[in-house]
Design a protein around this motif. Structure first.
Motif, PDB file in Angstrom:
ATOM      1  N   HIS A  21      -4.080  28.746  15.852  1.00 21.85           N
ATOM      2  CA  HIS A  21      -4.768  27.641  15.184  1.00 21.85           C
ATOM      3  C   HIS A  21      -3.854  26.457  14.911  1.00 21.85           C
ATOM      4  CE1 HIS A  21      -8.251  30.368  13.647  1.00 21.85           C
ATOM      5  NE2 HIS A  21      -8.238  30.213  14.952  1.00 21.85           N
ATOM      6  N   GLN A  66     -13.793  19.783  20.074  1.00 17.38           N
ATOM      7  CA  GLN A  66     -13.908  21.134  20.630  1.00 17.38           C
ATOM      8  C   GLN A  66     -12.883  22.071  19.997  1.00 17.38           C
ATOM      9  OE1 GLN A  66     -12.528  21.282  24.641  1.00 17.38           O
ATOM     10  NE2 GLN A  66     -12.918  23.464  24.866  1.00 17.38           N
ATOM     11  N   LEU A  69     -13.816  22.779  16.338  1.00 20.78           N
ATOM     12  CA  LEU A  69     -14.976  23.667  16.274  1.00 20.78           C
ATOM     13  C   LEU A  69     -14.585  25.101  16.617  1.00 20.78           C
ATOM     14  CD1 LEU A  69     -17.729  21.396  17.843  1.00 20.78           C
ATOM     15  CD2 LEU A  69     -17.491  22.058  15.436  1.00 20.78           C
ATOM     16  N   GLN A  70     -13.644  25.257  17.535  1.00 22.05           N
ATOM     17  CA  GLN A  70     -13.155  26.598  17.880  1.00 22.05           C
ATOM     18  C   GLN A  70     -12.439  27.230  16.681  1.00 22.05           C
ATOM     19  OE1 GLN A  70     -13.664  28.463  20.745  1.00 22.05           O
ATOM     20  NE2 GLN A  70     -12.839  30.056  19.431  1.00 22.05           N
ATOM     21  N   ARG A  72     -12.996  26.511  13.569  1.00 26.75           N
ATOM     22  CA  ARG A  72     -14.047  26.816  12.586  1.00 26.75           C
ATOM     23  C   ARG A  72     -14.769  28.104  12.955  1.00 26.75           C
ATOM     24  NH1 ARG A  72     -18.771  22.580  11.645  1.00 26.75           N
ATOM     25  NH2 ARG A  72     -19.501  23.528  13.570  1.00 26.75           N
ATOM     26  N   GLU A  73     -15.083  28.275  14.218  1.00 24.71           N
ATOM     27  CA  GLU A  73     -15.753  29.494  14.671  1.00 24.71           C
ATOM     28  C   GLU A  73     -14.866  30.716  14.435  1.00 24.71           C
ATOM     29  OE1 GLU A  73     -16.970  31.365  18.927  1.00 24.71           O
ATOM     30  OE2 GLU A  73     -17.577  29.295  18.556  1.00 24.71           O
ATOM     31  N   ASP A  74     -13.582  30.610  14.749  1.00 30.12           N
ATOM     32  CA  ASP A  74     -12.647  31.715  14.556  1.00 30.12           C
ATOM     33  C   ASP A  74     -12.500  32.087  13.084  1.00 30.12           C
ATOM     34  OD1 ASP A  74     -12.241  31.640  17.283  1.00 30.12           O
ATOM     35  OD2 ASP A  74     -10.222  30.759  17.162  1.00 30.12           O
ATOM     36  N   CYS A  75     -12.709  31.119  12.206  1.00 28.44           N
ATOM     37  CA  CYS A  75     -12.543  31.351  10.762  1.00 28.44           C
ATOM     38  C   CYS A  75     -13.861  31.684  10.071  1.00 28.44           C
ATOM     39  CB  CYS A  75     -11.908  30.128  10.109  1.00 28.44           C
ATOM     40  SG  CYS A  75     -10.215  29.834  10.618  1.00 28.44           S
ATOM     41  N   GLY A  77     -16.867  30.250  10.459  1.00 30.66           N
ATOM     42  CA  GLY A  77     -17.767  29.135  10.198  1.00 30.66           C
ATOM     43  C   GLY A  77     -17.292  28.142   9.179  1.00 30.66           C
ATOM     44  N   LYS A  78     -16.045  28.276   8.705  1.00 33.60           N
ATOM     45  CA  LYS A  78     -15.551  27.338   7.700  1.00 33.60           C
ATOM     46  C   LYS A  78     -14.118  26.966   8.031  1.00 33.60           C
ATOM     47  CE  LYS A  78     -15.038  27.031   2.654  1.00 33.60           C
ATOM     48  NZ  LYS A  78     -14.714  25.831   2.309  1.00 33.60           N
TER      49      LYS A  78
END
Length: 125
Positions: A21, A66, A69-70, A72-75, A77-78
Motif C-alpha cells: 500500500h 485506480q 480504490l485498490q 480502499r478495497e484491500d482495507c 472499503g475504507k
C-alpha cells in the motif's frame, strides 16, 4: 517523472511490491504530479484547449484513482489515512470526470487549473 512512474510500474508488477500500500500511495502521488505537469501553462490560463496535455493528465488521474480504490478495497472499503481520502475525493469519480468533459466542451474555462490544485494538495511525507 514519467521515467520514475514507468520504473515504479515495472517493479510493482510482481510480488511483494504489487500489493504494498505504501508504494501504491507513492505511485498515486507520482501520477497526480505527472498529470499536473502535463497540462501546458496556456491551458491553465484558458488560452488553449489543453489537447494532449489534458488527456495525459486525465490518464494519470485515472491511474491514481485506480490505485487508491485498490487500497480502499484491500482495507475492507475504507481508506485509513486522511490524506488518501482527501486525494481520492479530489480526484473524483468517473462520473464527475465525464461531467467535467461536458462542461469543457461548452467553454467558459471550466476545470481550469484542476491539475495545479491537485499538485499543491498532495500529502508529503
Amino acid at each position: 517523472m514519467r521515467d520514475l512512474a514507468r520504473r515504479m510500474d515495472e517493479r510493482m508488477e510482481a510480488a511483494p511490491y504489487a500489493t504494498e500500500h505504501e508504494l501504491m500511495r507513492v505511485r498515486a502521488a507520482v501520477a497526480v504530479h505527472t498529470g499536473a505537469l502535463s497540462v501546458p501553462v496556456d491551458r491553465v490560463s484558458g488560452d488553449d484547449d489543453g489537447g494532449e496535455g489534458r488527456r495525459a493528465r486525465d490518464r494519470e488521474r485515472a491511474k491514481a484513482r485506480q490505485l487508491l480504490l485498490q487500497i480502499r478495497e484491500d482495507c475492507g472499503g475504507k481508506l485509513e489515512l486522511r490524506e488518501d481520502r482527501e486525494m481520492l475525493a479530489e480526484l473524483g469519480s468517473d462520473e464527475e470526470e465525464d461531467d467535467d468533459e461536458d462542461e469543457d466542451e461548452g467553454g467558459e474555462g471550466s476545470g481550469e487549473g484542476q491539475g495545479l490544485v491537485m499538485y499543491s494538495s498532495l500529502p508529503m511525507r
